[in-house]
Scaffold this motif. Structure first.
Motif, PDB file in Angstrom:
ATOM      1  N   ALA A  40     -23.559   1.267   1.523  1.00 59.35           N
ATOM      2  CA  ALA A  40     -24.657   2.130   1.079  1.00 59.35           C
ATOM      3  C   ALA A  40     -24.910   3.294   2.032  1.00 59.35           C
ATOM      4  O   ALA A  40     -24.894   4.464   1.627  1.00 59.35           O
ATOM      5  CB  ALA A  40     -25.921   1.308   0.887  1.00 59.35           C
ATOM      6  N   GLU A  41     -25.147   3.009   3.302  1.00 57.73           N
ATOM      7  CA  GLU A  41     -25.506   4.065   4.244  1.00 57.73           C
ATOM      8  C   GLU A  41     -24.322   4.996   4.546  1.00 57.73           C
ATOM      9  O   GLU A  41     -24.481   6.218   4.509  1.00 57.73           O
ATOM     10  CB  GLU A  41     -26.060   3.446   5.533  1.00 57.73           C
ATOM     11  CG  GLU A  41     -27.423   2.798   5.355  1.00 57.73           C
ATOM     12  CD  GLU A  41     -28.451   3.755   4.774  1.00 57.73           C
ATOM     13  OE1 GLU A  41     -28.469   4.935   5.190  1.00 57.73           O
ATOM     14  OE2 GLU A  41     -29.217   3.336   3.894  1.00 57.73           O
ATOM     15  N   PRO A  42     -23.133   4.449   4.858  1.00 54.62           N
ATOM     16  CA  PRO A  42     -21.990   5.358   5.067  1.00 54.62           C
ATOM     17  C   PRO A  42     -21.698   6.212   3.829  1.00 54.62           C
ATOM     18  O   PRO A  42     -21.276   7.365   3.951  1.00 54.62           O
ATOM     19  CB  PRO A  42     -20.830   4.408   5.379  1.00 54.62           C
ATOM     20  CG  PRO A  42     -21.486   3.180   5.900  1.00 54.62           C
ATOM     21  CD  PRO A  42     -22.760   3.050   5.154  1.00 54.62           C
ATOM     22  N   ARG A  43     -21.917   5.634   2.639  1.00 57.08           N
ATOM     23  CA  ARG A  43     -21.665   6.397   1.420  1.00 57.08           C
ATOM     24  C   ARG A  43     -22.634   7.578   1.324  1.00 57.08           C
ATOM     25  O   ARG A  43     -22.227   8.692   0.958  1.00 57.08           O
ATOM     26  CB  ARG A  43     -21.809   5.502   0.191  1.00 57.08           C
ATOM     27  CG  ARG A  43     -21.517   6.250  -1.100  1.00 57.08           C
ATOM     28  CD  ARG A  43     -21.443   5.309  -2.295  1.00 57.08           C
ATOM     29  NE  ARG A  43     -22.741   4.744  -2.624  1.00 57.08           N
ATOM     30  CZ  ARG A  43     -23.091   3.470  -2.431  1.00 57.08           C
ATOM     31  NH1 ARG A  43     -22.225   2.623  -1.902  1.00 57.08           N
ATOM     32  NH2 ARG A  43     -24.286   3.029  -2.765  1.00 57.08           N
ATOM     33  N   LYS A  44     -23.873   7.361   1.650  1.00 52.48           N
ATOM     34  CA  LYS A  44     -24.843   8.455   1.615  1.00 52.48           C
ATOM     35  C   LYS A  44     -24.454   9.558   2.597  1.00 52.48           C
ATOM     36  O   LYS A  44     -24.567  10.747   2.291  1.00 52.48           O
ATOM     37  CB  LYS A  44     -26.240   7.929   1.939  1.00 52.48           C
ATOM     38  CG  LYS A  44     -26.820   7.007   0.870  1.00 52.48           C
ATOM     39  CD  LYS A  44     -28.178   6.466   1.294  1.00 52.48           C
ATOM     40  CE  LYS A  44     -28.745   5.507   0.246  1.00 52.48           C
ATOM     41  NZ  LYS A  44     -30.045   4.929   0.655  1.00 52.48           N
ATOM     42  N   ALA A  45     -23.977   9.138   3.793  1.00 53.02           N
ATOM     43  CA  ALA A  45     -23.562  10.130   4.783  1.00 53.02           C
ATOM     44  C   ALA A  45     -22.358  10.923   4.281  1.00 53.02           C
ATOM     45  O   ALA A  45     -22.274  12.140   4.474  1.00 53.02           O
ATOM     46  CB  ALA A  45     -23.225   9.441   6.110  1.00 53.02           C
ATOM     47  N   ASP A 105     -22.824   3.647  -6.866  1.00 58.28           N
ATOM     48  CA  ASP A 105     -24.134   3.000  -6.984  1.00 58.28           C
ATOM     49  C   ASP A 105     -24.095   1.889  -8.034  1.00 58.28           C
ATOM     50  O   ASP A 105     -24.662   0.802  -7.820  1.00 58.28           O
ATOM     51  CB  ASP A 105     -25.198   4.040  -7.356  1.00 58.28           C
ATOM     52  CG  ASP A 105     -25.490   4.998  -6.218  1.00 58.28           C
ATOM     53  OD1 ASP A 105     -25.177   4.653  -5.067  1.00 58.28           O
ATOM     54  OD2 ASP A 105     -26.008   6.106  -6.483  1.00 58.28           O
TER      55      ASP A 105
END
Length: 223
Positions: A40-45, A105
């Motif tokens: 989730a977080e690496p994907r957002k970055a 997602d």
């Protein structure tokens, strides 16, 4: 870029912008390829990084459009066609980024739902729907990757064409320089011959003048 740039003011800067665009485009596609494999977080970055690269590519295209005004109308039509292709490529990766982010997602959500199903929280229909969505997501990613490969091949071919055109221009300029040097060398030869001729004429004139003066003075001068 299916045509090589003409060697004229402004074209070199346009070619530089094209190289910058390709770098930004490569970064965007790299980030999009990473999205399905990230949490989730690496994907957002990665999505944010891709968005920044898209903004940069948008700005480069704007600079290319401005630079076209400094290029002659004869070459502008070809460059306008390439610029439209770049805009189309950028619009395409914008859609791919949005789709990849949404699919990631959904995949993350489906994974959570699958975990719930193992605990008895989902029905067989829900599981089947999840699997179908995952299959569609995988098919979309495969099609996106294939299209990206085709785009990369097209860009590589266009880059090769530009390189060949630049080499041709440089070869023509070299021939012009060599021809100019030959003309100068030939002109130097003519000048040297003229100088030697004038000196010979001067040497022949001097004894004749001296003899005339001597005769006028009643003297005999032998040479």
């Amino acid at each position: 870029m299916s045509q090589a740039l003409d060697a004229e003011p402004g074209s070199e800067l346009f070619a530089s912008y094209e190289a910058d665009f390709r770098l930004a485009y490569a970064e965007i596609t790299q980030k999009i390829d990473q999205i399905p494999e990230l949490g989730a977080e690496p994907r957002k970055a990665s999505v944010r990084a891709a968005e920044r690269a898209i903004d940069e590519a948008d700005e480069i295209i704007g600079q290319m459009a401005i630079e076209l005004q400094n290029i002659s109308s004869g070459s502008r039509a070809k460059l306008n066609a390439r610029l439209r292709n770049y805009r189309s490529d950028l619009d395409k990766v914008k859609r791919e980024l949005r789709r990849a982010s949404e699919q990631a997602d959904r995949t993350e959500l489906f994974g959570a739902r699958a975990a719930q199903s193992r605990g008895g929280g989902l029905s067989a229909d829900d599981i089947s729907q999840d699997q179908r969505q995952q299959l569609l997501s995988g098919t979309d990613r495969l099609e996106t990757s294939s299209q990206r490969l085709r785009d990369s091949q097209r860009l590589a071919n266009e880059t090769e064409s530009i390189g060949a055109g630049i080499l041709t221009d440089l070869r023509g300029q070299r021939e012009q320089i060599v021809n100019s040097r030959n003309v100068l060398m030939e002109a130097d030869t003519y000048v040297d011959k003229s100088i030697r001729t004038l000196r010979g004429m001067a040497r022949r004139c001097v004894p004749a003048k001296v003899v005339e003066i001597a005769r006028n003075n009643g003297e005999l001068i032998r040479f």
